[in-house]
Design a protein around this motif. Structure first.
Motif, PDB file in Angstrom:
ATOM      1  N   CYS A  83       0.835  -1.204   0.000  1.00  0.00           N
ATOM      2  CA  CYS A  83       0.000   0.000   0.000  1.00  0.00           C
ATOM      3  C   CYS A  83       0.869   1.253   0.000  1.00  0.00           C
ATOM      4  O   CYS A  83       2.032   1.225   0.400  1.00  0.00           O
ATOM      5  CB  CYS A  83      -0.925  -0.018   1.218  1.00  0.00           C
ATOM      6  N   THR A  85      -0.379   4.423   1.364  1.00  0.00           N
ATOM      7  CA  THR A  85      -0.685   5.325   2.476  1.00  0.00           C
ATOM      8  C   THR A  85      -1.355   4.560   3.616  1.00  0.00           C
ATOM      9  O   THR A  85      -1.891   3.466   3.414  1.00  0.00           O
ATOM     10  CB  THR A  85      -1.651   6.449   2.032  1.00  0.00           C
ATOM     11  N   GLU A  87      -4.109   5.517   5.013  1.00  0.00           N
ATOM     12  CA  GLU A  87      -5.537   5.513   4.697  1.00  0.00           C
ATOM     13  C   GLU A  87      -5.883   4.322   3.799  1.00  0.00           C
ATOM     14  O   GLU A  87      -6.905   3.668   3.991  1.00  0.00           O
ATOM     15  CB  GLU A  87      -5.951   6.821   4.022  1.00  0.00           C
ATOM     16  N   GLU A  88      -5.017   4.051   2.825  1.00  0.00           N
ATOM     17  CA  GLU A  88      -5.266   2.947   1.900  1.00  0.00           C
ATOM     18  C   GLU A  88      -5.225   1.599   2.625  1.00  0.00           C
ATOM     19  O   GLU A  88      -6.135   0.785   2.482  1.00  0.00           O
ATOM     20  CB  GLU A  88      -4.236   2.965   0.772  1.00  0.00           C
ATOM     21  N   SER A  91      -8.233   1.255   5.048  1.00  0.00           N
ATOM     22  CA  SER A  91      -9.490   1.066   4.328  1.00  0.00           C
ATOM     23  C   SER A  91      -9.599  -0.352   3.765  1.00  0.00           C
ATOM     24  O   SER A  91     -10.631  -1.017   3.915  1.00  0.00           O
ATOM     25  CB  SER A  91      -9.609   2.099   3.209  1.00  0.00           C
TER      26      SER A  91
END
Length: 132
Positions: A83, A85, A87-88, A91
């Motif tokens: 990934c 970030t 956030e990624e 999520s």
């Protein structure tokens, strides 16, 4: 040799649902082809004889097995995602954990900034990594 692709055998007619789910979660992904059983079988009409989908350019083949097997997916084969970030990774982990099972809950295990390993709702094993 023409190519090499990971091959996923689903049972219970979930191959198409899984492909749609994975390609909706991971950008630059698509279902490339699907061949389905007809009324003449031997699989249930509409289930997948063979399909090809890609995740970030990596192609996979899959089927809906019309034979019930004593085995299913194992975490010893997993799909590894790097990934970009927090956030990624957060999520993806949250979405994939819906009806899934944590093998290594998302955390800092010392070898990367953040890492999680899980089996999703279809039984596929995923390793999600956010490098330092």
């Amino acid at each position: 040799m023409k190519d090499v692709k990971p091959f996923l055998m689903f049972q219970g007619g979930t191959a198409e649902e899984a492909m749609k789910y994975y390609t909706s979660l991971i950008e630059d992904s698509e279902i490339k082809s699907i061949t389905r059983y007809g009324a003449e079988g031997p699989g249930k009409e509409g289930t997948v004889i063979q399909a090809v989908f890609s995740l970030k350019g990596q192609e996979f083949m899959c089927i809906d097995s019309h034979i019930d097997h004593e085995f299913t997916f194992t975490p010893s084969f997993s799909i590894y995602l790097t990934c970009d970030t927090e956030e990624e990774i957060d999520s993806l982990y949250e979405k994939m954990m819906q009806n899934g099972t944590a093998l290594m809950p998302i955390n800092n295990y010392g070898f990367s900034k953040k890492f999680g390993w899980l089996n999703d709702q279809f039984g596929i094993s995923w390793q999600l990594n956010l490098p330092e």
